[in-house]
Design an enzyme around this catalytic site. Structure first.
Site: not given
Ligand code: ADE
Ligand code: ZN
Length: 357
Positions: A21, A23, A213, A216, A294
């Site tokens: 996870h 990005h 996702h 969250e 993340d």
């Molecule tokens: N894009 C980048 N980080 C994210 C996150 N924590 N939740 C949703 N979209 C994202």
């Molecule tokens: Zn994410």
């Protein structure tokens, strides 16, 4: 910075890790952002509009005060506008892999957001070409294997996700393994997984890996809808799973991997502290999960910092960490041969640190 005692830090550093996870755009640090803005002649927001753009240090300070996912995303999308050429994407990816390697990552499955680039005139093939070059260099230099996960931005129209998916298909990126799977990210509440049902169904029929996702900021029904309607094989974040005991047991039974991001959840105020996360509950219920960074450039730490934060809050045993490491490998999308190699590394690590049990 991490407050781990030196021996514990070394124990966690040496633990063979998989990251699922991350990005890649979220690894763009303020210093690189300012450098690329200059090189590529990209205007950042004026300081009259937002004084955080006065310097990399001011931006770093602003990143410590996010109040929500959307507050963070506003900065995330502005920052990535400095990424223009294939070589920008290659450097970004290679710098992340270099850092991940130092933290003990052996395999990484990284998200990218093509729509955030194509919408501002950067071609899909420019993005993927650069990322692939970064992946190849990292495998050559560090033996670090990796996969790409193409994410759809859930706040954009479904048609935009469809055309992005079709473009990747037309280039053969799913069939030739350039892209391993699809994901769903960006603003969660108000954009439930079922909006993307068709694209997920098509991916499932074509044997393409699927994650999303869910849970969250959104409640536990985002998780059940991702699993039931979109047939996702993984859940990213999934912290709200604890609000539905039956769903939690189902995720444990099915060995669905949940990709936790502790420092992210604190920075985005999904929880007030790492100790509130369901780490102990997941271990006790046998939920498979990995620990991830993340968007490390925004949330105050890379993967090892996240491992250390979990240890500081939960004081896990060698047995607990071995369960996490094995689950991270088994829930990865690499082939069985690679999994076997990684599992052997975990065995060797456990033997070397047996006095920690
Ligand atoms: N894009 C980048 N980080 C994210 C996150 N924590 N939740 C949703 N979209 C994202
Ligand atoms: Zn994410």
């Amino acid at each position: 910075m991490c407050k781990c005692e030196a021996r514990t830090h070394q124990f966690l550093l040496e633990l063979p890790k998989c990251e699922h996870h991350l990005h890649i755009e979220g690894s763009l640090s303020p210093s690189l952002l300012f450098r690329l803005a200059k090189t590529n002649n990209i205007a950042l927001p004026s300081t009259e509009k937002d004084e955080s753009f006065a310097s990399p240090e001011a931006l770093e300070a602003r990143y410590e005060r996010f109040v929500s996912l959307n507050d963070f995303l506003d900065y995330y999308f502005i920052a990535m506008s400095v990424l223009i050429t294939s070589s920008d994407f290659e450097s970004l990816a290679y710098e992340y892999f270099t850092r991940a390697h130092k933290d003990g990552v052996h395999h990484a499955e990284i998200f990218f957001d093509p729509q955030a680039h194509t919408s501002r005139g950067v071609a899909y093939s420019t993005v993927v070409g650069g990322l692939v070059a970064g992946q190849e260099r990292a495998e050559r230099d560090y033996g670090l294997t990796s996969k790409l996960i193409l994410c759809f931005l859930r706040n954009l129209p479904v048609e935009s996700a469809d055309s992005t998916y079709k473009e990747a298909h037309a280039l053969g990126h799913f069939s030739n393994g350039t892209v391993a799977g699809i994901g769903l990210d960006s603003s969660e509440v108000g954009f439930p997984p079922e909006l993307f049902r068709e694209v997920y169904e098509s991916a499932a029929a074509a044997g393409i890996r699927r994650t999303a996702h869910a849970g969250e900021e959104g409640d536990h029904t985002y998780v059940s809808r991702a699993l039931d309607i979109c047939k996702t094989e993984r859940i990213d974040h999934g912290i709200r799973l604890v609000d539905d005991e039956a769903l939690l047991k189902r995720v444990a039974n099915d060995k669905t991997l949940v990709t936790l991001c502790p420092l992210s959840n604190v920075r985005l105020r999904c929880v007030t502290k790492v100790a509130e996360l369901p780490v102990r509950k997941f271990l006790d219920e046998g939920v498979r999960f990995s620990i991830n960074s993340d968007d490390p450039a925004y949330f105050g730490g890379y993967i090892l910092d996240n491992y250390c934060a979990v240890q500081e809050s939960f004081n896990l045993s060698l047995k607990d960490w071995k369960f996490i490491a094995e689950g991270s490998i088994e829930g990865s999308w690499c082939n069985e041969g690679r999994k076997k190699v990684l599992l052997e590394k975990v065995e060797a690590w456990a033997l070397a640190w047996k006095e920690m049990s």
